[in-house]
Design a protein around this motif. Structure first.
Motif, PDB file in Angstrom:
ATOM      1  N   ARG A   5       0.835  -1.207   0.000  1.00 46.66           N
ATOM      2  CA  ARG A   5       0.000   0.000   0.000  1.00 46.66           C
ATOM      3  C   ARG A   5       0.870   1.258   0.000  1.00 46.66           C
ATOM      4  NH1 ARG A   5      -3.311  -1.275   5.280  1.00 46.66           N
ATOM      5  NH2 ARG A   5      -1.164  -1.841   5.819  1.00 46.66           N
ATOM      6  N   THR A   6       1.964   1.203   0.758  1.00 52.27           N
ATOM      7  CA  THR A   6       2.850   2.370   0.844  1.00 52.27           C
ATOM      8  C   THR A   6       4.129   2.191   0.054  1.00 52.27           C
ATOM      9  OG1 THR A   6       3.919   1.479   2.839  1.00 52.27           O
ATOM     10  CG2 THR A   6       1.963   2.851   3.146  1.00 52.27           C
TER      11      THR A   6
ATOM     12  N   TRP B 200      16.697  -0.522   1.532  1.00 50.72           N
ATOM     13  CA  TRP B 200      15.759  -0.897   0.479  1.00 50.72           C
ATOM     14  C   TRP B 200      14.725   0.194   0.211  1.00 50.72           C
ATOM     15  CZ3 TRP B 200      14.586  -6.785   1.707  1.00 50.72           C
ATOM     16  CH2 TRP B 200      15.762  -7.508   1.491  1.00 50.72           C
ATOM     17  N   ASP B 201      14.305   0.912   1.252  1.00 46.04           N
ATOM     18  CA  ASP B 201      13.343   1.998   1.045  1.00 46.04           C
ATOM     19  C   ASP B 201      13.914   3.118   0.180  1.00 46.04           C
ATOM     20  OD1 ASP B 201      11.302   0.832   2.430  1.00 46.04           O
ATOM     21  OD2 ASP B 201      11.546   2.004   4.266  1.00 46.04           O
TER      22      ASP B 201
ATOM     23  N   GLU C 139      14.263   0.187  -7.716  1.00 45.39           N
ATOM     24  CA  GLU C 139      14.002  -1.236  -7.477  1.00 45.39           C
ATOM     25  C   GLU C 139      12.568  -1.445  -6.995  1.00 45.39           C
ATOM     26  OE1 GLU C 139      14.456  -5.334  -7.212  1.00 45.39           O
ATOM     27  OE2 GLU C 139      15.491  -3.774  -8.357  1.00 45.39           O
ATOM     28  N   LEU C 140      12.078  -0.536  -6.186  1.00 48.77           N
ATOM     29  CA  LEU C 140      10.696  -0.642  -5.714  1.00 48.77           C
ATOM     30  C   LEU C 140       9.710  -0.549  -6.875  1.00 48.77           C
ATOM     31  CD1 LEU C 140      10.862   1.470  -2.426  1.00 48.77           C
ATOM     32  CD2 LEU C 140      10.324  -0.965  -2.584  1.00 48.77           C
ATOM     33  N   GLU C 141      10.005   0.293  -7.842  1.00 51.85           N
ATOM     34  CA  GLU C 141       9.140   0.390  -9.024  1.00 51.85           C
ATOM     35  C   GLU C 141       9.180  -0.900  -9.835  1.00 51.85           C
ATOM     36  OE1 GLU C 141       6.892   2.621 -10.064  1.00 51.85           O
ATOM     37  OE2 GLU C 141       7.201   3.562  -8.099  1.00 51.85           O
TER      38      GLU C 141
END
Length: 288
Positions: free
Chosen positions: A105-106, A123-124, A129-131
């Motif tokens: 969600r976030t 990682w945040d 990489e999150l995309e």
């Protein structure tokens, strides 16, 4: 080792002894191309040193010097073919406990232990990489899941009715309702007294795999013999394969006890041990 699952059914497998990914279901060989197995094998061989390094990092974080430790990575997606709703999960465990997980969600990581905070911060901060992860879970993973379901439909959507027995070691022991050989996994086993559901003096066990693609479950009823002989007790089983519920009346002729010196309890224990071994093997490092 890695295990691929669709609706809880293993369909691929890899470990560092055989060093190649192999199919666990016939249908998967029709769903994928010939290069699928080679590519995945090379991916998993490349992941092995990463997992080993992760264990060393985790040992330092937890101030551990020796012992046997496990790192688990579990990820996957789900799709409701009726509503079209989708979801995903992406989490890591260390020594059998939650270590870090992605909140979709976030699109930030959640660290349930302080030792995972440095990993969360690292990682945040990697938004690219999150995309990539978001794109994979919302598109590619769902596409593959739909493909697997279409090819494995005859296996995944089959139904096998349970066999239900009442078991008891001796007259003073709890009476066990044992349902086995059923598929799919979802099942409801209840005890009734005079037609009413019972919630006390009942202990329902876990649903366990039999090793042949079917499942088993037990539900124990603690009741005095004079009580069930004076009242009407029955074990009721509800399952997708059944048009009508199975109801087995608790009476002497329906109870199976020790025969030939071999207790039914030993037979069930063997099933539990086999299931436990399977679960232990999966825990070593799961990739869905």
């Amino acid at each position: 080792m890695t295990v691929g699952l669709v609706d809880g059914e293993p369909f691929t497998y890899y470990d560092s002894n055989i060093r190649k990914e192999v199919p666990r279901q016939d249908w998967v060989t029709k769903a994928v191309g010939p290069d699928y197995w080679g590519k995945n094998t090379q991916t998993y061989i490349g992941i092995e040193p990463v997992f080993k390094n992760n264990i060393e990092v985790a040992k330092q974080r937890f101030n551990q010097t020796g012992g046997i430790h496990t790192v688990q990575w579990m990820y996957g997606c789900d799709w409701d073919d009726e509503t079209g709703a989708t979801g995903a999960f992406h989490l890591y465990g260390y020594d059998g406990s939650d270590f870090i997980a992605l909140d979709f969600r976030t699109m930030t990581y959640v660290a349930p232990v302080v030792q995972a905070i440095p990993t969360k911060q690292k990682w945040d901060s990697d938004r690219a990489e999150l995309e990539n992860i978001k794109s994979y879970f919302t598109q590619q993973c769902i596409e593959w899941l739909k493909k697997y379901v279409s090819y494995g439909k005859s296996t995944l959507e089959r139904t096998v009715r349970p066999e239900v027995s009442l078991l008891q070691k001796d007259p003073s022991s709890p009476v066990t309702c044992h349902a086995t050989g059923f598929f799919p996994k979802g099942i409801v086993v209840t005890w009734q007294k005079d037609g009413e559901d019972m919630y006390s003096d009942v202990e329902v066990g876990e649903t366990l795999p039999n090793g042949d693609g079917t499942f088993q479950i037990t539900s124990k009823l603690t009741v005095k013999p004079e009580d069930w002989k004076m009242n009407s007790y029955s074990c009721v089983v509800q399952h997708k394969s059944l048009q009508d519920d199975i109801a087995v009346l608790l009476e002497e002729k329906n109870i199976r006890t020790n025969q030939g010196g071999i207790s039914w309890g030993i037979i069930i224990i063997i099933g539990y041990v086999a299931a436990a071994l399977a679960l232990i093997a999966v825990v070593v490092g799961v990739v869905l």
